[in-house]
Design an enzyme around this catalytic site. Structure first.
Site, short mmCIF file in Angstrom:
data_model
loop_
_atom_site.label_atom_id
_atom_site.label_comp_id
_atom_site.label_asym_id
_atom_site.label_seq_id
_atom_site.Cartn_x
_atom_site.Cartn_y
_atom_site.Cartn_z
N GLU A 1 -2.82 10.85 -11.11
CA GLU A 1 -2.68 10.80 -12.55
C GLU A 1 -3.57 9.70 -13.10
OE1 GLU A 1 0.79 10.43 -15.97
OE2 GLU A 1 1.11 9.47 -14.04
N GLU B 1 -3.71 3.53 1.85
CA GLU B 1 -4.02 3.67 3.27
C GLU B 1 -4.24 5.15 3.54
OE1 GLU B 1 -1.67 3.62 7.53
OE2 GLU B 1 -0.91 2.36 5.93
N HIS C 1 0.82 -1.21 0.00
CA HIS C 1 0.00 0.00 0.00
C HIS C 1 0.86 1.25 0.00
CE1 HIS C 1 0.48 -0.60 4.46
NE2 HIS C 1 0.67 0.70 4.40
N HIS D 1 2.68 11.86 -7.41
CA HIS D 1 1.29 11.51 -7.65
C HIS D 1 1.10 10.00 -7.52
CE1 HIS D 1 3.25 11.13 -11.65
NE2 HIS D 1 2.51 10.04 -11.72
#
Length: 141
Positions: free
Chosen positions: A122, A56, A5, A74
């Site tokens: 993005e 998260e 994550h 990003h």
């Protein structure tokens, strides 16, 4: 090893969950309050954590704003129809900061949106990415 994550600190958990789940179509996978530490963790994504990388969202109860800083770039999401996706995001009140089109010096079609805390997301039109990614996709097809 496998990427599990990416964590983002958010100032308003409800607004962030609405953006990631309602606007971007992710699912809330799990959420837990930690009263002793005064924070809440919420995990969102497009599939279960056993097989997918997720986000998260960390909400510290006493903090309603973060400075993003110059090191963050990003998070990228692949989409089937970038134009329809951006129109849908705008219709739901989301902020498109770069309209869809080819990236500078390349042919990959991209757009950028912004979450409630100002984090850039993005969007990449699937099938337009660089040749290395196309080769992987063709090899697994």
């Amino acid at each position: 090893m496998r990427m599990l994550h990416t964590m983002l600190r958010v100032g308003n958990l409800e607004a962030s969950l609405k953006f990631y789940c309602d606007v971007l179509g992710m699912k809330l996978l799990r959420q837990k309050d930690y009263p002793g530490g005064k924070f809440t963790l919420a995990f969102v994504g497009y599939g279960d954590e056993a097989n997918h990388t997720v986000l998260e969202l960390t909400y510290n109860w006493d903090t309603d704003h973060y400075d993003i800083g110059s090191g963050y770039g990003h998070v990228a999401l692949g989409v089937e129809d970038i134009y329809a996706t951006c129109n849908g995001i705008k219709e739901m009140g989301g902020k498109v900061t770069r309209e869809p089109g080819p990236m500078k010096h390349g042919s990959t079609v991209i757009a950028f949106v912004e979450d409630p805390d100002g984090y850039k997301i993005e969007l990449i039109q699937l099938g337009t990415q660089g040749s290395a990614q196309k080769e992987v996709a063709e090899a697994t097809a």
